[in-house]
Scaffold this motif. Structure first.
Motif, PDB file in Angstrom:
ATOM      1  N   GLY A 136       0.650  -1.388   0.154  1.00 12.61           N
ATOM      2  CA  GLY A 136       0.502   0.644  -0.454  1.00 12.61           C
ATOM      3  C   GLY A 136       0.683   1.191   0.259  1.00 12.61           C
ATOM      4  N   LEU A 221      -3.366  -4.335  -6.378  1.00  5.78           N
ATOM      5  CA  LEU A 221      -3.294  -3.216  -5.622  1.00  5.78           C
ATOM      6  C   LEU A 221      -3.853  -1.782  -7.365  1.00  5.78           C
ATOM      7  CD1 LEU A 221      -1.621  -2.295  -2.633  1.00  5.78           C
ATOM      8  CD2 LEU A 221      -4.624  -2.366  -3.232  1.00  5.78           C
ATOM      9  N   TYR A 229     -12.443   4.003  -5.176  1.00  8.10           N
ATOM     10  CA  TYR A 229     -11.949   4.529  -4.325  1.00  8.10           C
ATOM     11  C   TYR A 229     -12.310   6.299  -4.213  1.00  8.10           C
ATOM     12  CZ  TYR A 229      -8.243   1.156  -4.140  1.00  8.10           C
ATOM     13  OH  TYR A 229      -7.528   0.477  -2.900  1.00  8.10           O
ATOM     14  N   TRP A 239      -9.551   7.277   4.218  1.00  9.90           N
ATOM     15  CA  TRP A 239      -8.363   6.102   3.694  1.00  9.90           C
ATOM     16  C   TRP A 239      -9.003   4.844   4.634  1.00  9.90           C
ATOM     17  CZ3 TRP A 239      -5.483   2.969   6.611  1.00  9.90           C
ATOM     18  CH2 TRP A 239      -5.488   3.202   8.116  1.00  9.90           C
ATOM     19  N   TRP A 240      -8.949   4.887   6.067  1.00  5.53           N
ATOM     20  CA  TRP A 240      -9.568   3.108   6.520  1.00  5.53           C
ATOM     21  C   TRP A 240     -10.915   2.218   5.671  1.00  5.53           C
ATOM     22  CZ3 TRP A 240      -7.893  -1.078   8.424  1.00  5.53           C
ATOM     23  CH2 TRP A 240      -8.638  -1.120   8.928  1.00  5.53           C
ATOM     24  N   ARG A 242     -11.545   3.324   2.674  1.00  8.08           N
ATOM     25  CA  ARG A 242     -11.179   3.207   1.400  1.00  8.08           C
ATOM     26  C   ARG A 242     -10.475   1.943   1.321  1.00  8.08           C
ATOM     27  NH1 ARG A 242      -9.790   8.607   1.085  1.00  8.08           N
ATOM     28  NH2 ARG A 242      -6.910   7.566   0.963  1.00  8.08           N
ATOM     29  N   VAL A 243      -9.643   0.982   2.608  1.00 11.81           N
ATOM     30  CA  VAL A 243      -9.232  -0.004   2.428  1.00 11.81           C
ATOM     31  C   VAL A 243     -10.407  -0.834   2.933  1.00 11.81           C
ATOM     32  CG1 VAL A 243      -7.230  -0.853   4.593  1.00 11.81           C
ATOM     33  CG2 VAL A 243      -6.883   1.410   3.224  1.00 11.81           C
ATOM     34  N   ARG A 244     -10.899  -1.332   3.887  1.00 15.48           N
ATOM     35  CA  ARG A 244     -11.351  -2.077   4.555  1.00 15.48           C
ATOM     36  C   ARG A 244     -12.871  -2.160   3.556  1.00 15.48           C
ATOM     37  NH1 ARG A 244     -15.599  -1.249   9.717  1.00 15.48           N
ATOM     38  NH2 ARG A 244     -16.796  -3.462   9.605  1.00 15.48           N
ATOM     39  N   ALA A 247     -10.231  -1.878  -0.925  1.00 11.76           N
ATOM     40  CA  ALA A 247      -9.134  -2.683  -0.964  1.00 11.76           C
ATOM     41  C   ALA A 247      -9.187  -4.088  -0.795  1.00 11.76           C
ATOM     42  CB  ALA A 247      -8.064  -2.271  -0.086  1.00 11.76           C
TER      43      ALA A 247
END
Length: 339
Positions: A136, A221, A229, A239-240, A242-244, A247
């Motif tokens: 990441g 990724l 996103y 950002w979290w 987007r990750v959770r 991603a």
């Protein structure tokens, strides 16, 4: 009209008469076309055979190597698993006695299996998480990005023996790691000489070779559409989020593959344990593959070692099939399920 033995001879192409002109012109043409087709078919067959032969010649080095160094050893080990063969002695058929002793009487095998599972439980999730985090970070466009990517990947292509020697120096009682811990006021442990710290030391060292997993995650990724996103940002996610929500779900096929590869790799740990601890102290780092090596090349019990190898294959195969079974519950494929 000229007759030849009571038979009519039509005129030839030169104006004369002859017995060969008794065949119709169309039939002669048909025979010629059929013969030409047969000749062409033979030529095509020869060209196809030549191309196939050339292909086999090109792959023959690999085929010969596979047969001599993979297929034949596999078959030989399967044969030896049912034999008692100590080098220098005659081969004796013992049936399933090697497997019975291995599973019910060999305490060192059970200990090595426990050590390997202990290593796997911490190595696999740790490698996945660390590699995912680094991938990441390396997915962000910053100056000098190719240099950073090379630095993180380089340890993966370093010789196992050389890397083990470096970590022996790093984990020494007066080594770099204990020195850094001393600066923080922490007394560093005796990493490679204390039974309770030897396995954690090897697990810590295993995170040094996350380059292959990192590259796999980085490719995944970069394949995630940017509009996903952007949709999260429009909804007010950070950002979290987007990750959770983007991603991790989109990366589950890559995580699944890395989990399988790392589990298989965990059951094949050999070089680092042999060079750094030789299975010690007090068999705390005795892995299954190292125990197999000791039986084959230290005790020269080839039949017993072959049986151990096939039990190891069965364990790895079982764990892999279990992962494929469980994967249907958590792996997401963008273009539908994979059966």
């Amino acid at each position: 009209m000229p007759q030849s033995g009571g038979r009519y001879d039509p005129p030839t192409a030169t104006g004369g008469y002859g017995p060969m002109s008794v065949f119709p012109v169309g039939a002669a043409a048909s025979v010629s076309a059929g013969a030409a087709e047969q000749i062409a078919a033979v030529r095509r067959s020869r060209r196809a055979f030549r191309r196939e032969l050339e292909g086999w010649l090109f792959i023959s080095p690999w085929v010969i190597g596979f047969v001599l160094f993979t297929a034949v050893p596999y078959l030989a080990s399967m044969f030896l698993a049912f034999m008692r063969w100590d080098l220098g002695r005659t081969i004796e058929f013992v049936g399933l006695r090697n497997f019975a002793y291995l599973l019910f009487e060999d305490d060192l095998f059970r200990l090595s299996l426990w050590n390997t599972l202990y290593y796997t439980v911490f190595h696999v999730p740790g490698t996945v998480m660390v590699a995912f985090a680094i991938a990441g970070l390396l997915n962000v466009q910053v100056k000098g990005l190719p240099i950073y990517r090379t630095m993180f990947y380089l340890p993966s292509v370093t010789s196992g023996v050389g890397m083990a020697l470096i970590w022996i120096w790093l984990l020494a009682p007066n080594g770099v790691i204990n020195g850094l811990m001393g600066l923080a006021g922490i007394q560093g442990p005796n990493w490679l000489f204390a039974p309770e710290w030897a396995m954690p030391a090897l697990i810590l060292m295993s995170f040094w070779t996350i380059g292959t997993t990192m590259v796999l995650f980085l490719a995944g990724l970069q394949g995630i559409p940017l509009q996903l996103y952007e949709a999260v940002e429009v909804d007010g996610g950070g950002w979290w989020a987007r990750v959770r929500h983007i991603a991790i779900p989109m990366m589950t096929p890559y995580i699944f593959l890395s989990v399988i590869l790392n589990i298989i790799g965990s059951f094949q740990v050999f070089t680092t344990a042999l060079i750094m601890t030789n299975g010690g102290p007090d068999n705390a780092t005795l892995f299954v593959l190292l125990h197999l090596y000791n039986n084959a090349w230290i005790s020269y019990r080839m039949g017993y070692a072959a049986a151990m190898a096939w039990v190891l294959v069965a364990i790895i195969l079982t764990l892999t099939l279990m992962q494929f079974r469980i994967a249907k519950r958590w792996v997401y494929y963008e273009y539908g399920d994979r059966d």
